[in-house]
Write a protein that holds these residues in place. Structure first.
Motif, PDB file in Angstrom:
ATOM      1  N   THR A  81       0.835  -1.203   0.000  1.00 38.60           N
ATOM      2  CA  THR A  81       0.000   0.000   0.000  1.00 38.60           C
ATOM      3  C   THR A  81       0.878   1.264   0.000  1.00 38.60           C
ATOM      4  O   THR A  81       0.646   2.211  -0.761  1.00 38.60           O
ATOM      5  CB  THR A  81      -0.932   0.005   1.237  1.00 38.60           C
ATOM      6  N   LYS A  85       1.139   4.168  -2.887  1.00 43.04           N
ATOM      7  CA  LYS A  85       0.905   5.585  -2.589  1.00 43.04           C
ATOM      8  C   LYS A  85       2.074   6.460  -3.048  1.00 43.04           C
ATOM      9  O   LYS A  85       1.890   7.612  -3.447  1.00 43.04           O
ATOM     10  CB  LYS A  85       0.692   5.770  -1.082  1.00 43.04           C
TER      11      LYS A  85
ATOM     12  N   LYS C  85      -4.442   4.557  -4.879  1.00 41.47           N
ATOM     13  CA  LYS C  85      -3.950   5.842  -5.406  1.00 41.47           C
ATOM     14  C   LYS C  85      -4.922   6.979  -5.107  1.00 41.47           C
ATOM     15  O   LYS C  85      -4.504   8.113  -4.885  1.00 41.47           O
ATOM     16  CB  LYS C  85      -3.744   5.727  -6.924  1.00 41.47           C
ATOM     17  N   GLU C  86      -6.227   6.672  -5.136  1.00 40.47           N
ATOM     18  CA  GLU C  86      -7.219   7.720  -4.887  1.00 40.47           C
ATOM     19  C   GLU C  86      -7.517   7.903  -3.399  1.00 40.47           C
ATOM     20  O   GLU C  86      -8.442   8.627  -3.031  1.00 40.47           O
ATOM     21  CB  GLU C  86      -8.508   7.399  -5.667  1.00 40.47           C
ATOM     22  N   GLY C  87      -6.746   7.191  -2.572  1.00 33.63           N
ATOM     23  CA  GLY C  87      -6.825   7.459  -1.133  1.00 33.63           C
ATOM     24  C   GLY C  87      -7.872   6.672  -0.364  1.00 33.63           C
ATOM     25  O   GLY C  87      -8.007   6.830   0.839  1.00 33.63           O
ATOM     26  N   ASN C  88      -8.619   5.794  -1.055  1.00 31.70           N
ATOM     27  CA  ASN C  88      -9.585   4.972  -0.303  1.00 31.70           C
ATOM     28  C   ASN C  88      -9.279   3.475  -0.491  1.00 31.70           C
ATOM     29  O   ASN C  88     -10.175   2.652  -0.666  1.00 31.70           O
ATOM     30  CB  ASN C  88     -11.023   5.286  -0.709  1.00 31.70           C
TER      31      ASN C  88
END
Lengths: 105, 105, 105, 105
Positions: A81, A85, C85-88
């Protein structure tokens, strides 16, 4: 499973370092497994019935599965993860899938 | 896998006794596996990369599978076959299938 | 494996839509598997030897494993990576690990 | 799993013939599995979420495992046991262990 067939990422340590408590948890599990393997040797020396030994081998495998899964899950949720990121997740995800493929064999 | 879910036959030793050479063979394999489990502990202490540890866990599992299969095969071909020939094979065959079912979980 | 034990994400479609060529590839594999299952029925009707049927069942399982793995890999590399990547990504990663745990049972 | 790697016995039909009720039981299971595979195709056409499809693939695999195990058990308890009793059980037992080895892969 051969390391060269699975490892893609050039990495020597976990991306997110293991805490001392995590290390201790894994070590304790592995020590118990080492004891179980010694127990298997004793069973064979004492000439115990095949099915008794087989039941015990299966218990060791279940314990190893558990450590493996725990480590895999931690690797996915932390290291992979994190790498995604930071924008270099593709090879980590590739590698994760290779590990999973090999485990399912 | 719990012994009480699998064991049917009231038997403490192999129906056909293991030879010394058989016992030695199994013991040697188990000693190597014990060494591999100690190697895993060292890898965790040295903070090695998750995938390296996972590859090594999978190697231990393959080694355990091999001992288990070897023992299962010997049990089927010697103990179970013998019991069937002597007319009390049904519970041995039942038990063999339970072992196999549990291993495939 | 029950859906309620595995599904976490409230999602009805793939995060990254399947292309027509992807859909067609999966459909073709599944049609072949359907044909193999019909072949199994014929083998049983024709009273074929147990081991012949078992070998064929194992071929169907290998084919299903392949479709499953292909879909899992695509889901991880596309949908999960995208969500991270989109944070969720956390719930997608949780869910992925649950799928993997269930498959290894 | 390839037939040539597993089959040892020169046998075209079950050693102990399947009863009509046995055949029907297996056929019904296989028909349900065929329906499940068609259901998978529909899920892909309707662009259903990857994890929903994966859960369903795993249900089909569990159903196939069950038919396979049922057939394996029946083969061991009827055909193999019979062959052992009639004095030509060795190759049947060899073959059984090969089937089991392949299934555990």
């Amino acid at each position: 499973m051969d390391q060269k067939d699975v490892k893609i990422v050039n990495q020597d340590e976990p991306v997110v370092p293991r805490t001392n408590s995590e290390k201790e948890g894994i070590s304790n599990r592995l020590k118990r497994i080492e004891g179980q393997v010694r127990g298997l040797q004793k069973m064979v020396e004492e000439d115990r019935y095949c099915v008794d030994v087989l039941v015990q081998i299966s218990a060791v495998q279940a314990a190893l599965d558990k450590v493996g899964y725990q480590m895999l899950e931690r690797h996915a949720k932390m290291c992979v993860t994190n790498a995604v990121k930071e924008g270099n997740g593709d090879e980590y995800m590739d590698e994760l899938m290779k590990v999973i493929k090999q485990y399912s064999k």
